[in-house]
Design a protein around this motif. Structure first.
Motif, PDB file in Angstrom:
ATOM      1  N   LEU A 183       0.383   6.160 -15.600  1.00 21.60           N
ATOM      2  CA  LEU A 183       1.647   6.850 -15.413  1.00 21.60           C
ATOM      3  C   LEU A 183       2.471   6.849 -16.705  1.00 21.60           C
ATOM      4  O   LEU A 183       3.022   7.877 -17.111  1.00 21.60           O
ATOM      5  CB  LEU A 183       2.424   6.176 -14.293  1.00 21.60           C
ATOM      6  CG  LEU A 183       3.471   7.042 -13.609  1.00 21.60           C
ATOM      7  CD1 LEU A 183       3.473   6.752 -12.112  1.00 21.60           C
ATOM      8  CD2 LEU A 183       4.849   6.798 -14.174  1.00 21.60           C
ATOM      9  N   LEU A 236      -8.070   8.186  -9.261  1.00 20.57           N
ATOM     10  CA  LEU A 236      -7.077   7.282  -8.702  1.00 20.57           C
ATOM     11  C   LEU A 236      -6.399   7.870  -7.479  1.00 20.57           C
ATOM     12  O   LEU A 236      -5.917   7.149  -6.620  1.00 20.57           O
ATOM     13  CB  LEU A 236      -5.975   7.025  -9.748  1.00 20.57           C
ATOM     14  CG  LEU A 236      -6.353   6.483 -11.107  1.00 20.57           C
ATOM     15  CD1 LEU A 236      -5.437   7.039 -12.167  1.00 20.57           C
ATOM     16  CD2 LEU A 236      -6.274   4.974 -11.061  1.00 20.57           C
ATOM     17  N   SER A 237      -6.342   9.187  -7.452  1.00 23.15           N
ATOM     18  CA  SER A 237      -5.559   9.884  -6.433  1.00 23.15           C
ATOM     19  C   SER A 237      -5.811   9.359  -5.034  1.00 23.15           C
ATOM     20  O   SER A 237      -6.936   9.070  -4.656  1.00 23.15           O
ATOM     21  CB  SER A 237      -5.885  11.368  -6.464  1.00 23.15           C
ATOM     22  OG  SER A 237      -5.401  11.992  -5.294  1.00 23.15           O
ATOM     23  N   GLU A 238      -4.755   9.240  -4.262  1.00 14.04           N
ATOM     24  CA  GLU A 238      -4.919   8.870  -2.864  1.00 14.04           C
ATOM     25  C   GLU A 238      -4.833  10.086  -1.969  1.00 14.04           C
ATOM     26  O   GLU A 238      -4.805   9.981  -0.751  1.00 14.04           O
ATOM     27  CB  GLU A 238      -3.880   7.812  -2.480  1.00 14.04           C
ATOM     28  CG  GLU A 238      -4.082   6.546  -3.292  1.00 14.04           C
ATOM     29  CD  GLU A 238      -3.239   5.383  -2.811  1.00 14.04           C
ATOM     30  OE1 GLU A 238      -2.660   5.457  -1.723  1.00 14.04           O
ATOM     31  OE2 GLU A 238      -3.168   4.396  -3.556  1.00 14.04           O
ATOM     32  N   PHE A 239      -4.777  11.248  -2.564  1.00 12.64           N
ATOM     33  CA  PHE A 239      -4.909  12.463  -1.768  1.00 12.64           C
ATOM     34  C   PHE A 239      -6.354  12.581  -1.303  1.00 12.64           C
ATOM     35  O   PHE A 239      -7.246  11.962  -1.876  1.00 12.64           O
ATOM     36  CB  PHE A 239      -4.543  13.700  -2.592  1.00 12.64           C
ATOM     37  CG  PHE A 239      -3.079  13.821  -2.830  1.00 12.64           C
ATOM     38  CD1 PHE A 239      -2.198  13.992  -1.777  1.00 12.64           C
ATOM     39  CD2 PHE A 239      -2.579  13.764  -4.122  1.00 12.64           C
ATOM     40  CE1 PHE A 239      -0.842  14.097  -1.998  1.00 12.64           C
ATOM     41  CE2 PHE A 239      -1.216  13.872  -4.343  1.00 12.64           C
ATOM     42  CZ  PHE A 239      -0.345  14.040  -3.283  1.00 12.64           C
ATOM     43  N   THR A 292       3.722   5.650  -5.735  1.00 14.59           N
ATOM     44  CA  THR A 292       3.415   5.750  -7.169  1.00 14.59           C
ATOM     45  C   THR A 292       2.436   6.883  -7.436  1.00 14.59           C
ATOM     46  O   THR A 292       2.571   7.640  -8.392  1.00 14.59           O
ATOM     47  CB  THR A 292       2.795   4.437  -7.679  1.00 14.59           C
ATOM     48  OG1 THR A 292       3.654   3.356  -7.337  1.00 14.59           O
ATOM     49  CG2 THR A 292       2.616   4.473  -9.196  1.00 14.59           C
ATOM     50  N   ASN A 293       1.460   6.981  -6.551  1.00 14.31           N
ATOM     51  CA  ASN A 293       0.462   8.024  -6.693  1.00 14.31           C
ATOM     52  C   ASN A 293       1.037   9.414  -6.559  1.00 14.31           C
ATOM     53  O   ASN A 293       0.636  10.338  -7.268  1.00 14.31           O
ATOM     54  CB  ASN A 293      -0.610   7.825  -5.630  1.00 14.31           C
ATOM     55  CG  ASN A 293      -1.933   7.625  -6.283  1.00 14.31           C
ATOM     56  OD1 ASN A 293      -2.537   8.583  -6.728  1.00 14.31           O
ATOM     57  ND2 ASN A 293      -2.347   6.369  -6.386  1.00 14.31           N
ATOM     58  N   THR A 306      -2.946   1.903 -12.654  1.00 17.38           N
ATOM     59  CA  THR A 306      -2.286   3.169 -12.305  1.00 17.38           C
ATOM     60  C   THR A 306      -0.973   3.319 -13.057  1.00 17.38           C
ATOM     61  O   THR A 306      -0.633   4.388 -13.552  1.00 17.38           O
ATOM     62  CB  THR A 306      -1.999   3.224 -10.789  1.00 17.38           C
ATOM     63  OG1 THR A 306      -3.205   2.970 -10.079  1.00 17.38           O
ATOM     64  CG2 THR A 306      -1.452   4.588 -10.391  1.00 17.38           C
ATOM     65  N   LYS A 317       0.837  -1.209   0.000  1.00 14.04           N
ATOM     66  CA  LYS A 317       0.000   0.000   0.000  1.00 14.04           C
ATOM     67  C   LYS A 317       0.870   1.256   0.000  1.00 14.04           C
ATOM     68  O   LYS A 317       0.658   2.196  -0.775  1.00 14.04           O
ATOM     69  CB  LYS A 317      -0.909  -0.012   1.235  1.00 14.04           C
ATOM     70  CG  LYS A 317      -1.968   1.050   1.179  1.00 14.04           C
ATOM     71  CD  LYS A 317      -3.074   0.836   2.200  1.00 14.04           C
ATOM     72  CE  LYS A 317      -4.047   1.999   2.145  1.00 14.04           C
ATOM     73  NZ  LYS A 317      -4.266   2.615   3.464  1.00 14.04           N
ATOM     74  N   HIS A 319       2.349   1.883  -3.329  1.00 14.80           N
ATOM     75  CA  HIS A 319       1.414   2.408  -4.312  1.00 14.80           C
ATOM     76  C   HIS A 319       1.016   3.845  -4.009  1.00 14.80           C
ATOM     77  O   HIS A 319       0.715   4.616  -4.920  1.00 14.80           O
ATOM     78  CB  HIS A 319       0.216   1.481  -4.434  1.00 14.80           C
ATOM     79  CG  HIS A 319       0.597   0.156  -5.014  1.00 14.80           C
ATOM     80  ND1 HIS A 319       0.369  -1.037  -4.383  1.00 14.80           N
ATOM     81  CD2 HIS A 319       1.267  -0.141  -6.161  1.00 14.80           C
ATOM     82  CE1 HIS A 319       0.858  -2.020  -5.121  1.00 14.80           C
ATOM     83  NE2 HIS A 319       1.401  -1.499  -6.202  1.00 14.80           N
ATOM     84  N   GLU A 320       1.059   4.202  -2.754  1.00 17.01           N
ATOM     85  CA  GLU A 320       0.888   5.620  -2.422  1.00 17.01           C
ATOM     86  C   GLU A 320       2.039   6.427  -3.017  1.00 17.01           C
ATOM     87  O   GLU A 320       1.838   7.530  -3.528  1.00 17.01           O
ATOM     88  CB  GLU A 320       0.840   5.815  -0.907  1.00 17.01           C
ATOM     89  CG  GLU A 320      -0.514   5.483  -0.311  1.00 17.01           C
ATOM     90  CD  GLU A 320      -0.485   5.407   1.198  1.00 17.01           C
ATOM     91  OE1 GLU A 320      -1.396   4.799   1.776  1.00 17.01           O
ATOM     92  OE2 GLU A 320       0.475   5.944   1.817  1.00 17.01           O
ATOM     93  N   HIS A 371      -3.429  -1.447  -9.433  1.00 17.73           N
ATOM     94  CA  HIS A 371      -2.167  -0.715  -9.438  1.00 17.73           C
ATOM     95  C   HIS A 371      -1.431  -0.859 -10.753  1.00 17.73           C
ATOM     96  O   HIS A 371      -0.700   0.029 -11.158  1.00 17.73           O
ATOM     97  CB  HIS A 371      -1.325  -1.133  -8.238  1.00 17.73           C
ATOM     98  CG  HIS A 371      -1.948  -0.711  -6.949  1.00 17.73           C
ATOM     99  ND1 HIS A 371      -2.256  -1.595  -5.949  1.00 17.73           N
ATOM    100  CD2 HIS A 371      -2.402   0.504  -6.536  1.00 17.73           C
ATOM    101  CE1 HIS A 371      -2.838  -0.939  -4.956  1.00 17.73           C
ATOM    102  NE2 HIS A 371      -2.944   0.325  -5.283  1.00 17.73           N
TER     103      HIS A 371
END
Lengths: 233, 233
Positions: B141, B93-96, A137-138, B137, A131, A134-135, B134
């Motif tokens: 990218l 997709l963003s994890e923000f 990567t984000n 993702t 996890k 992958h964060e 992922h």
DNA sequence: CGAGCCCTTGATGCATTTCAACGAATGTGG
DNA sequence: CCACATTCGTTGAAATGCATCAAGGGCTCG
């Protein structure tokens, strides 16, 4: 061949890739242990390639010291620079089986080289680490989106201002005086402009009193607020 | 409120996000079942926003039909378009915790709206699905890296040629005649040029015999090889 | 038919590239 | 230690690509 994961430099590099409290993650210790057994710490010399475009992408790399540049060449002569990587960055995220760009060392340095299968197997056993990865990567994705925005919307000199502010954060960690590890040509190829335009940009920012240039590679940001205003227009 | 995961359109959309043999993945059926309970299928009208920049990013969206445009506005007037999304793409997709751009519908359409926590919990229980996600993702990218390359290295008309080839693949699925769902202004903002330059680009490619223009939005690629050569220089 | 919108085309000016010369720094061999 | 070559950066002048300003054309809809 193997690495010493108790080394401070390696620990801090891993921590800045996988996040502050990396050590507290489930599986962090096993991960470190496996790294110390199977990962390699390698030294790289200035201007040497770590890998080239179209090489099979079997490894992930974590820079410990030194600077790395990611580049791709066009059919005829010209070159695009995608990124400059420092300690705490990560290299080779791609899940394609071949790299889509080359990685070259801009200075002598050290990197940790990790087999992708090893990483993959760690991820399968420790989802918490996957996890985090992958964060990461984000974050890269968001960083590139910003870069895309800048490339599409800003003038050449504005892009240079953005670049200097970014470098100030990443190299100088916020201090205003820093050493640029790349040439004017590298900067130009990163920002999509000619060498001459990059050079004129430096001169222009200097004349405006926003930066000063001790020598070609040593820069001081004199008026960060003004530089920001100019960059964002 | 809930969705019907047995619908062909939804199944194919999911499949093209999560890969060909999605149904065979461990957890795929539970995933579908949870979606049918908790996800929403919503209709969106032309020009409506699905979310805006700085909205809390609580959902992931999968376009089923219609076209979506991702955009960001600059401090003063101008606008950057990041992407055009179709069936089989994925959005948010963003994890923000906040979106860094807005998403707007270019046509009436349908999207599936999935709570992020639901996705997160699925990922924790079914690593195989997380892995697919992922990988997706990662494709994004790489796609953006290509875009960055094009923005940095190519002339305005070359960028337009690239764009048309890309649209031909994504809309026309390889056929040479397709309908552009976006305006010249949208294209210009995507490619970082003025509306007029985009328009001149169309005219120029037409004069060179590479494309023909039935009406403003209906394009035919007449000489794909030549267009490729021109785009890649 | 006329209004409004979007697209095209032309003319002009500015930003950036290209070509070219020069300057500063670094290294080498006599 | 100095002359010289080499590399890298700066600066100027000319050419080019692109943006901007401005006008006109074609389509759609009331």
């Amino acid at each position: 061949m193997t690495i010493d994961t108790s080394k401070v430099s390696i620990k801090t590099s891993l921590a800045s890739c996988f996040g502050r409290n990396f050590q507290e993650l489930e599986g962090a210790n096993s991960f470190l242990e496996e790294l110390s057994k199977h990962a390699q710490e390698i030294h790289i010399n200035e201007n040497c390639y770590i890998f080239k475009e179209k090489d099979p992408s079997d490894y992930i790399y974590i820079p410990i010291s030194g600077v790395i540049m990611l580049e791709r060449s066009t059919s005829k002569g010209s070159r695009h620079v995608f990124a400059f990587l420092f300690t705490g960055n990560l290299l080779g995220l791609s899940e394609f089986s071949f790299y889509t760009f080359s990685a070259r060392a801009l200075s002598n340095g050290t990197i940790v080289k990790i087999n992708k299968q090893l990483i993959q197997s760690i991820f399968e056993r420790y989802p918490a680490i996957a996890k985090r990865f992958h964060e990461f990567t984000n974050h890269v994705l968001n960083y590139i989106l910003d870069q895309l925005f800048i490339m599409g919307q800003k003038s050449a000199h504005q892009r240079l201002a953005h670049f200097l502010l970014d470098m100030s954060n990443r190299i100088g960690h916020g201090t205003n005086k820093f050493y640029l590890p790349m040439s004017r040509q590298d900067i130009a190829d990163y920002l999509g402009m000619s060498l001459e335009t990059a050079s004129r940009g430096f001169s222009s920012l200097k004349k405006k009193g926003m930066i000063s240039i001790q020598n070609n590679y040593r820069i001081t940001i004199l008026d960060e607020a003004a530089l920001h205003r100019f960059a964002d227009d």
